[in-house]
Design a protein around this motif. Sequence first.
Motif, PDB file in Angstrom:
ATOM      1  N   GLY A 171       0.786  -1.224   0.000  1.00 29.63           N
ATOM      2  CA  GLY A 171       0.000   0.000   0.000  1.00 29.63           C
ATOM      3  C   GLY A 171       0.819   1.274   0.000  1.00 29.63           C
ATOM      4  N   ARG A 172       2.143   1.142  -0.009  1.00 26.92           N
ATOM      5  CA  ARG A 172       2.999   2.329   0.033  1.00 26.92           C
ATOM      6  C   ARG A 172       3.258   2.879  -1.364  1.00 26.92           C
ATOM      7  NH1 ARG A 172       5.374   3.111   5.021  1.00 26.92           N
ATOM      8  NH2 ARG A 172       4.932   1.447   6.517  1.00 26.92           N
ATOM      9  N   ARG A 173       3.651   4.143  -1.423  1.00 29.37           N
ATOM     10  CA  ARG A 173       3.892   4.784  -2.701  1.00 29.37           C
ATOM     11  C   ARG A 173       5.225   4.302  -3.279  1.00 29.37           C
ATOM     12  NH1 ARG A 173       0.230   8.475  -3.739  1.00 29.37           N
ATOM     13  NH2 ARG A 173       1.489   9.446  -5.382  1.00 29.37           N
ATOM     14  N   THR A 174       5.318   4.311  -4.598  1.00 26.43           N
ATOM     15  CA  THR A 174       6.491   3.744  -5.258  1.00 26.43           C
ATOM     16  C   THR A 174       7.796   4.438  -4.871  1.00 26.43           C
ATOM     17  OG1 THR A 174       6.124   5.151  -7.197  1.00 26.43           O
ATOM     18  CG2 THR A 174       5.168   2.928  -7.240  1.00 26.43           C
ATOM     19  N   GLU A 175       7.760   5.732  -4.554  1.00 23.18           N
ATOM     20  CA  GLU A 175       8.989   6.436  -4.213  1.00 23.18           C
ATOM     21  C   GLU A 175       9.585   5.970  -2.888  1.00 23.18           C
ATOM     22  OE1 GLU A 175       5.849   9.807  -3.702  1.00 23.18           O
ATOM     23  OE2 GLU A 175       6.037   7.944  -4.860  1.00 23.18           O
ATOM     24  N   GLU A 176       8.850   5.154  -2.142  1.00 22.18           N
ATOM     25  CA  GLU A 176       9.392   4.606  -0.907  1.00 22.18           C
ATOM     26  C   GLU A 176      10.282   3.396  -1.163  1.00 22.18           C
ATOM     27  OE1 GLU A 176       6.768   4.415   2.571  1.00 22.18           O
ATOM     28  OE2 GLU A 176       5.230   5.430   1.386  1.00 22.18           O
ATOM     29  N   LEU A 177      10.350   2.964  -2.414  1.00 20.31           N
ATOM     30  CA  LEU A 177      11.233   1.860  -2.773  1.00 20.31           C
ATOM     31  C   LEU A 177      12.648   2.377  -2.984  1.00 20.31           C
ATOM     32  CD1 LEU A 177       9.002  -0.083  -5.317  1.00 20.31           C
ATOM     33  CD2 LEU A 177       9.671  -0.858  -3.034  1.00 20.31           C
ATOM     34  N   TRP A 178      13.610   1.643  -2.490  1.00 25.50           N
ATOM     35  CA  TRP A 178      15.015   1.994  -2.689  1.00 25.50           C
ATOM     36  C   TRP A 178      15.343   1.865  -4.178  1.00 25.50           C
ATOM     37  CZ3 TRP A 178      19.674  -1.645  -2.108  1.00 25.50           C
ATOM     38  CH2 TRP A 178      20.868  -0.906  -2.113  1.00 25.50           C
ATOM     39  N   LYS A 183      11.522  11.580  -9.893  1.00 27.93           N
ATOM     40  CA  LYS A 183      11.297  11.642 -11.335  1.00 27.93           C
ATOM     41  C   LYS A 183      10.682  10.351 -11.852  1.00 27.93           C
ATOM     42  CE  LYS A 183      13.688  12.683 -15.675  1.00 27.93           C
ATOM     43  NZ  LYS A 183      14.991  13.046 -16.293  1.00 27.93           N
ATOM     44  N   SER A 184      11.229   9.217 -11.439  1.00 29.75           N
ATOM     45  CA  SER A 184      10.684   7.924 -11.876  1.00 29.75           C
ATOM     46  C   SER A 184       9.285   7.707 -11.299  1.00 29.75           C
ATOM     47  CB  SER A 184      11.604   6.783 -11.442  1.00 29.75           C
ATOM     48  OG  SER A 184      12.840   6.852 -12.118  1.00 29.75           O
ATOM     49  N   ALA A 185       9.078   8.137 -10.051  1.00 33.60           N
ATOM     50  CA  ALA A 185       7.764   7.982  -9.433  1.00 33.60           C
ATOM     51  C   ALA A 185       6.707   8.784 -10.185  1.00 33.60           C
ATOM     52  CB  ALA A 185       7.814   8.408  -7.972  1.00 33.60           C
ATOM     53  N   ARG A 186       7.068  10.008 -10.615  1.00 30.77           N
ATOM     54  CA  ARG A 186       6.117  10.813 -11.389  1.00 30.77           C
ATOM     55  C   ARG A 186       5.792  10.146 -12.720  1.00 30.77           C
ATOM     56  NH1 ARG A 186       9.217  15.290  -9.503  1.00 30.77           N
ATOM     57  NH2 ARG A 186      10.368  15.320 -11.482  1.00 30.77           N
ATOM     58  N   LYS A 187       6.801   9.578 -13.343  1.00 29.03           N
ATOM     59  CA  LYS A 187       6.595   8.911 -14.621  1.00 29.03           C
ATOM     60  C   LYS A 187       5.711   7.683 -14.460  1.00 29.03           C
ATOM     61  CE  LYS A 187       9.266   7.688 -18.746  1.00 29.03           C
ATOM     62  NZ  LYS A 187      10.639   7.576 -19.308  1.00 29.03           N
ATOM     63  N   PHE A 211      10.374   3.027 -20.041  1.00 29.32           N
ATOM     64  CA  PHE A 211      11.625   3.172 -19.302  1.00 29.32           C
ATOM     65  C   PHE A 211      12.825   2.491 -19.951  1.00 29.32           C
ATOM     66  CE2 PHE A 211       8.366   3.864 -16.082  1.00 29.32           C
ATOM     67  CZ  PHE A 211       8.890   4.893 -15.321  1.00 29.32           C
ATOM     68  N   GLY A 212      12.579   1.655 -20.960  1.00 25.12           N
ATOM     69  CA  GLY A 212      13.680   0.933 -21.592  1.00 25.12           C
ATOM     70  C   GLY A 212      13.612  -0.546 -21.271  1.00 25.12           C
TER      71      GLY A 212
END
Length: 337
Positions: A171-178, A183-187, A211-212
Amino acid sequence: MTAVLHVDVDEFVAAVEVLRRPELKGKPVVVGGRGDPSKRGVISTANYEARRYGLHSGMPLRTALRKCPGAVFLPVDREAYEHASRDVMEVLRAITDALEVWGWDEAFVETNDQPEVVARAIQSAVSNKTGLSCSVGIGDNKLQAKIASGFAKPAGIYRLTAREWPEVMGGRRTEELWGIGRKSARKLSELGIDKVSELAAADEERLSLSFGPRTGPWLVALGRGVDHSRVSSVPRRARSRSLELTFDEDVEDPHVISAEVTRMTSRLAEHSMSSDRPVSSVTVKIRFAPFVTRTRIRRLPEPSIEVEAILEAAIVALGRFELDRPVRLVGVKVDFG
């Protein structure tokens, strides 16, 4: 079964300063720049007491003073922190052969023993040897352990394995991942992926288009808590090295700016020569007043450790700026090739 531990010394720089000055214990302590909040500079680190006032790394010292007039401001002392870091890593090396150092205050440890027992032994040994406390994250891999140590702070132990991953992280937001920045989270958000569970269920081919072919599948793996990188005791070598200076007052004289670029480049070039690490490119950074940052890069014809060649590249990069506005910061970075 092998487990990975991430050891993170709590508020390392500030804690080292408090050990040197016991009278500061319990007071808000800020370390940054030359330790003078009347001058320009930013916070390198703030202890937990200071963070309660909203102070954080990267905040201008003047802003920190307004938010917390009672804070104690100290200058950065790299030698003291490097010495303390060596002591911590010596403790860890005595406990395990599989140690991967990630800077002054953190490292990964691999163990086949009971991870909680090893974690407690590490905390006790580090405290006895250095007087510092550390938080320890436990995982099946480095990704899980790194995130877990954040949950363990301060001075705790937290386990985050494949079993706990969906419930804890889903349930956490992606930017909490190491590994995922803003920028990647916004994308990802533009693709309708905001939560870790959504990333874990994402289509790899779809992400590969955005992302490639390598990054897309890697992002999905992060969402699932998968990390195949191993703990390696081979010393990590920085791919680049940089220096920068924030002027006390805005500078408009191009000769002053050029002199600083030359000074910093010379130091970086000397390091390149002494460590036998050829430089492949030089980047000059200029921050104009009030706060507009620009960079210019110059690639060398071929990697070199020659001071003259590196200086020439820096001067060319600097020449690509129009120095028609006051400058508050200048920096130089060399990339090793």
